[in-house]
Motif scaffolding. Structure first.
Motif, PDB file in Angstrom:
ATOM      1  N   LEU A 119      -1.205   3.219  -9.680  1.00 16.56           N
ATOM      2  CA  LEU A 119      -0.825   1.739  -9.156  1.00 16.56           C
ATOM      3  C   LEU A 119      -1.797   1.441  -7.985  1.00 16.56           C
ATOM      4  O   LEU A 119      -1.437   0.604  -7.417  1.00 16.56           O
ATOM      5  CB  LEU A 119       0.360   1.517  -9.188  1.00 16.56           C
ATOM      6  N   SER A 120      -2.998   2.176  -8.083  1.00 14.38           N
ATOM      7  CA  SER A 120      -3.863   1.926  -6.856  1.00 14.38           C
ATOM      8  C   SER A 120      -4.357   0.470  -6.770  1.00 14.38           C
ATOM      9  O   SER A 120      -4.516   0.205  -7.786  1.00 14.38           O
ATOM     10  CB  SER A 120      -4.902   2.976  -6.711  1.00 14.38           C
ATOM     11  N   VAL A 121      -4.566   0.286  -5.475  1.00 19.25           N
ATOM     12  CA  VAL A 121      -4.575  -1.284  -5.240  1.00 19.25           C
ATOM     13  C   VAL A 121      -6.206  -1.420  -4.507  1.00 19.25           C
ATOM     14  O   VAL A 121      -6.581  -0.845  -4.034  1.00 19.25           O
ATOM     15  CB  VAL A 121      -3.805  -1.802  -4.096  1.00 19.25           C
TER      16      VAL A 121
ATOM     17  N   TYR B 262       7.113 -18.045  -6.714  1.00 23.81           N
ATOM     18  CA  TYR B 262       5.694 -17.893  -6.537  1.00 23.81           C
ATOM     19  C   TYR B 262       5.744 -17.879  -4.940  1.00 23.81           C
ATOM     20  O   TYR B 262       6.097 -18.587  -3.908  1.00 23.81           O
ATOM     21  CB  TYR B 262       5.077 -19.236  -7.082  1.00 23.81           C
ATOM     22  N   SER B 263       4.795 -16.942  -4.459  1.00 18.71           N
ATOM     23  CA  SER B 263       4.794 -16.848  -2.806  1.00 18.71           C
ATOM     24  C   SER B 263       4.104 -17.807  -2.243  1.00 18.71           C
ATOM     25  O   SER B 263       2.978 -18.188  -2.687  1.00 18.71           O
ATOM     26  CB  SER B 263       4.212 -15.466  -2.692  1.00 18.71           C
ATOM     27  N   MET B 264       4.368 -18.253  -1.084  1.00 15.97           N
ATOM     28  CA  MET B 264       3.833 -19.494  -0.385  1.00 15.97           C
ATOM     29  C   MET B 264       2.706 -18.954   0.280  1.00 15.97           C
ATOM     30  O   MET B 264       1.701 -19.774   0.766  1.00 15.97           O
ATOM     31  CB  MET B 264       4.770 -20.014   0.466  1.00 15.97           C
ATOM     32  N   VAL B 265       2.481 -17.747   0.898  1.00 10.97           N
ATOM     33  CA  VAL B 265       1.509 -17.099   1.622  1.00 10.97           C
ATOM     34  C   VAL B 265       1.165 -16.003   0.787  1.00 10.97           C
ATOM     35  O   VAL B 265       1.637 -15.242  -0.348  1.00 10.97           O
ATOM     36  CB  VAL B 265       2.067 -16.481   2.864  1.00 10.97           C
ATOM     37  N   GLY B 266      -0.130 -15.462   1.206  1.00  8.61           N
ATOM     38  CA  GLY B 266      -0.783 -14.270   0.684  1.00  8.61           C
ATOM     39  C   GLY B 266      -0.053 -12.979   1.053  1.00  8.61           C
ATOM     40  O   GLY B 266       0.630 -13.021   1.944  1.00  8.61           O
ATOM     41  N   ILE B 267      -0.355 -12.032   0.411  1.00  9.55           N
ATOM     42  CA  ILE B 267       0.219 -10.655   0.731  1.00  9.55           C
ATOM     43  C   ILE B 267       0.022 -10.157   2.077  1.00  9.55           C
ATOM     44  O   ILE B 267       0.766  -9.532   2.762  1.00  9.55           O
ATOM     45  CB  ILE B 267      -0.162  -9.635  -0.263  1.00  9.55           C
ATOM     46  N   GLY B 268      -1.259 -10.792   2.593  1.00  9.24           N
ATOM     47  CA  GLY B 268      -1.304 -10.376   4.372  1.00  9.24           C
ATOM     48  C   GLY B 268      -0.486 -11.118   5.116  1.00  9.24           C
ATOM     49  O   GLY B 268      -0.598 -10.550   6.183  1.00  9.24           O
TER      50      GLY B 268
ATOM     51  N   TRP C 279      -8.927 -15.863   4.972  1.00  9.36           N
ATOM     52  CA  TRP C 279      -7.683 -15.886   4.236  1.00  9.36           C
ATOM     53  C   TRP C 279      -7.087 -14.568   3.895  1.00  9.36           C
ATOM     54  O   TRP C 279      -6.086 -14.401   3.216  1.00  9.36           O
ATOM     55  CB  TRP C 279      -8.114 -16.438   2.869  1.00  9.36           C
ATOM     56  N   GLY C 280      -7.671 -13.518   4.461  1.00 12.53           N
ATOM     57  CA  GLY C 280      -6.970 -12.082   4.674  1.00 12.53           C
ATOM     58  C   GLY C 280      -7.160 -11.338   3.388  1.00 12.53           C
ATOM     59  O   GLY C 280      -8.261 -11.838   2.775  1.00 12.53           O
ATOM     60  N   PRO C 281      -6.385 -10.489   2.874  1.00  6.06           N
ATOM     61  CA  PRO C 281      -6.633  -9.415   1.858  1.00  6.06           C
ATOM     62  C   PRO C 281      -6.521 -10.544   0.799  1.00  6.06           C
ATOM     63  O   PRO C 281      -5.783 -11.314   0.271  1.00  6.06           O
ATOM     64  CB  PRO C 281      -5.703  -8.382   2.118  1.00  6.06           C
ATOM     65  N   PHE C 282      -7.566 -10.043  -0.302  1.00  5.18           N
ATOM     66  CA  PHE C 282      -7.526 -10.849  -1.706  1.00  5.18           C
ATOM     67  C   PHE C 282      -7.604  -9.581  -2.650  1.00  5.18           C
ATOM     68  O   PHE C 282      -8.482  -8.891  -2.799  1.00  5.18           O
ATOM     69  CB  PHE C 282      -8.946 -11.660  -1.955  1.00  5.18           C
ATOM     70  N   VAL C 283      -6.365  -9.335  -3.445  1.00  5.10           N
ATOM     71  CA  VAL C 283      -6.233  -8.478  -4.316  1.00  5.10           C
ATOM     72  C   VAL C 283      -6.954  -8.523  -5.748  1.00  5.10           C
ATOM     73  O   VAL C 283      -6.406  -9.807  -6.078  1.00  5.10           O
ATOM     74  CB  VAL C 283      -4.522  -7.921  -4.353  1.00  5.10           C
ATOM     75  N   HIS C 284      -7.924  -7.947  -6.002  1.00  6.76           N
ATOM     76  CA  HIS C 284      -8.729  -8.225  -7.366  1.00  6.76           C
ATOM     77  C   HIS C 284      -7.893  -6.964  -8.258  1.00  6.76           C
ATOM     78  O   HIS C 284      -8.264  -7.211  -9.690  1.00  6.76           O
ATOM     79  CB  HIS C 284     -10.012  -8.143  -7.328  1.00  6.76           C
TER      80      HIS C 284
ATOM     81  N   MET D  62       0.891  -1.206  -0.015  1.00 10.34           N
ATOM     82  CA  MET D  62      -0.106   0.048   0.071  1.00 10.34           C
ATOM     83  C   MET D  62       0.812   1.531  -0.064  1.00 10.34           C
ATOM     84  O   MET D  62       0.727   2.132  -0.849  1.00 10.34           O
ATOM     85  CB  MET D  62      -0.970   0.001   1.243  1.00 10.34           C
ATOM     86  N   ASP D  63       2.111   1.166   0.914  1.00 10.97           N
ATOM     87  CA  ASP D  63       2.859   2.418   1.046  1.00 10.97           C
ATOM     88  C   ASP D  63       3.488   2.758  -0.392  1.00 10.97           C
ATOM     89  O   ASP D  63       3.436   3.961  -0.920  1.00 10.97           O
ATOM     90  CB  ASP D  63       3.622   2.162   1.978  1.00 10.97           C
ATOM     91  N   ALA D  64       3.979   1.519  -1.201  1.00  7.23           N
ATOM     92  CA  ALA D  64       4.992   1.595  -2.100  1.00  7.23           C
ATOM     93  C   ALA D  64       4.020   2.019  -3.309  1.00  7.23           C
ATOM     94  O   ALA D  64       4.378   3.233  -4.406  1.00  7.23           O
ATOM     95  CB  ALA D  64       5.658   0.413  -2.397  1.00  7.23           C
ATOM     96  N   THR D  65       2.730   1.544  -3.622  1.00 11.22           N
ATOM     97  CA  THR D  65       1.709   1.916  -4.781  1.00 11.22           C
ATOM     98  C   THR D  65       1.420   3.452  -4.663  1.00 11.22           C
ATOM     99  O   THR D  65       1.203   4.146  -5.619  1.00 11.22           O
ATOM    100  CB  THR D  65       0.893   0.821  -5.036  1.00 11.22           C
ATOM    101  N   ARG D  66       1.242   3.707  -3.410  1.00  9.62           N
ATOM    102  CA  ARG D  66       0.669   5.194  -3.271  1.00  9.62           C
ATOM    103  C   ARG D  66       1.674   6.256  -3.773  1.00  9.62           C
ATOM    104  O   ARG D  66       1.337   7.324  -4.297  1.00  9.62           O
ATOM    105  CB  ARG D  66       0.761   5.420  -1.653  1.00  9.62           C
ATOM    106  N   VAL D  67       2.911   5.670  -3.678  1.00 10.40           N
ATOM    107  CA  VAL D  67       4.186   6.666  -4.406  1.00 10.40           C
ATOM    108  C   VAL D  67       3.622   7.089  -5.770  1.00 10.40           C
ATOM    109  O   VAL D  67       4.073   8.188  -6.205  1.00 10.40           O
ATOM    110  CB  VAL D  67       5.438   6.351  -4.276  1.00 10.40           C
TER     111      VAL D  67
END
Lengths: 216, 184
Positions: B119-121, B161-167, B129-134, B109-114
């Motif tokens: 690049l808004s998310v 490939y990440s083993m866990v979600g972004i959250g 399962w936590g945040p799901f980015v669509h 969130m911090d990086a895309t705000r720049v």
């Protein structure tokens, strides 16, 4: 999963709604199962499949807690390997119609089939005199929770490299533990009553009942 | 004995369910140690970002970003564009030069705000399962159509490939995360 018309349910409220629905489903099934004439094993299997499917769908708000693994284990123990494989696959497909169908359905059907086959090969060990040993079913169901999840995890190899697989399994361990403990709960509460009605509807009990009918 | 097992199993289940978030945190920490060294994941990024954290968003050929349709635009943590790398064989943008971020979602969130809205998310919160980015940079996964069942934003951590979600992602110094569209 469930969306109320104009009423927004919190996850906890949705869970309570689903638990009440599950009770509404399970109670008449229990009555129906008890009132089946002995020897009606296929009707029993159909009732159990409906119970396992609705149980898995309705308990979806609780991650990895569902009755299917224990029911498949008991079906294997009472009705044998081939029926438990058919049972496991039907439950996997029908519940995934709601929860989401994909390549994982194949692995879930495979993993639950292995649970059923395990149940059928352990059916003597599960028996404790005429009754079922809840402790033994519980112990096997606990281990089956982990084993099932690992078999289903093989489906991840379609998208991750093999060398990442051990880490993938490690990250899943807390969820595997929830599945295993949930199985323990279902084994403790369900294996007694389910075993009782399944024994009444087993193919063997038909042979016992018919001579009695003839005698009267 | 079998009467004891009924209440005991429920108590055990409650204990397990309550402790799962803590177990998951410690397991995720362990898993982060296995993520390969972040050095090669900096290939193609500005050298001034070496040892610092960066995020890259890659867009599919069918749905390129209107601002980042050729090459990969490198945006520094102060919002200045460093340049465009045309040699990466994809299009999109990277934002980098950050330090000290530990939570993947906060960093994203911090990086895309720049990038000032480019690049808004967009994401939904799933209680389990936590945040799901669509949506990233205006591209919602539902807009990606083709010869496949569906598309999703796929997360990589240091090129794997990440083993866990972004959250659940734990970031180390110098880590690079990237998002690209994958299909099923």
């Amino acid at each position: 999963m469930l969306d109320a018309h104009a009423v927004v349910l919190s996850p906890i409220e949705a869970l309570f709604l689903n638990l009440s629905l599950l009770c509404i489903v399970a109670w008449p099934m229990w009555i129906a199962g008890k009132s089946l004439r002995p020897g009606n094993d296929l009707a029993m299997l159909a009732l159990l499949a409906l119970f396992a499917t609705s149980g898995r769908i309705l308990l979806d708000p609780l991650p990895n807690i569902q009755p299917v693994t224990v029911v498949v284990l008991l079906v294997g123990a009472h009705y044998g390997a081939s029926r438990s494989v058919a049972f496991a696959s039907v439950v996997a497909i029908s519940s995934n119609l709601v929860l989401g169908h994909g390549i994982w359905t194949l692995y879930q059907a495979l993993a639950w089939s292995l649970v059923g086959i395990t149940g059928s090969s352990l059916s003597r060990i599960f028996r404790n005199g005429n009754a079922i040993s809840i402790r033994r079913v519980g112990a096997v169901a606990f281990v089956a929770g982990f084993a099932f999840d690992w078999v289903v995890s093989i489906s991840a190899l379609h998208s991750i490299p093999l060398e990442s697989f051990p880490v993938y399994l490690m990250v899943g361990l807390p969820f595997d533990l929830v599945h295993a403990t949930g199985n323990l709960v279902f084994a403790a509460w369900l294996s007694g009553p389910l075993s009782e009605i399944m024994t009444r509807q087993s193919p063997q009990s038909k042979a016992v009942v018919e001579p009695v009918k003839n005698a009267s | 004995m079998s009467d004891l097992i009924k209440p005991a199993s429920i108590i055990l289940l409650v204990i397990v369910v309550v402790s799962v978030p803590f177990l998951q945190d410690s397991v995720n920490d362990e898993a982060a140690k296995f993520v390969s060294d972040s050095e090669s994941s900096h290939d193609g990024l500005p050298t001034q970002w070496d040892g610092k954290q960066a995020i890259c968003i890659f867009f599919p050929e069918s749905n390129t970003h209107p601002e980042f349709s050729t090459g990969v635009t490198m945006i520094d943590s102060d919002g200045e564009t460093i340049g465009v790398n045309d040699a990466l064989n994809s299009t999109g943008a990277c934002v980098g030069g950050f330090e000290g971020h530990e939570q993947g979602m906060d960093f994203m969130m911090d990086a895309t705000r720049v990038a000032g809205g480019l690049l808004s998310v967009g994401y939904t919160m799933d209680p389990n399962w936590g945040p799901f980015v669509h949506t990233i940079g205006g591209l919602n996964v539902d807009e990606v159509q083709g010869d496949f069942s569906g598309a999703y934003w796929s997360l990589s951590h240091n090129g794997e490939y990440s083993m866990v979600g972004i959250g659940d992602l734990i970031m180390s110094q110098g880590d690079v995360i990237s998002w690209e569209i994958a299909t099923w």
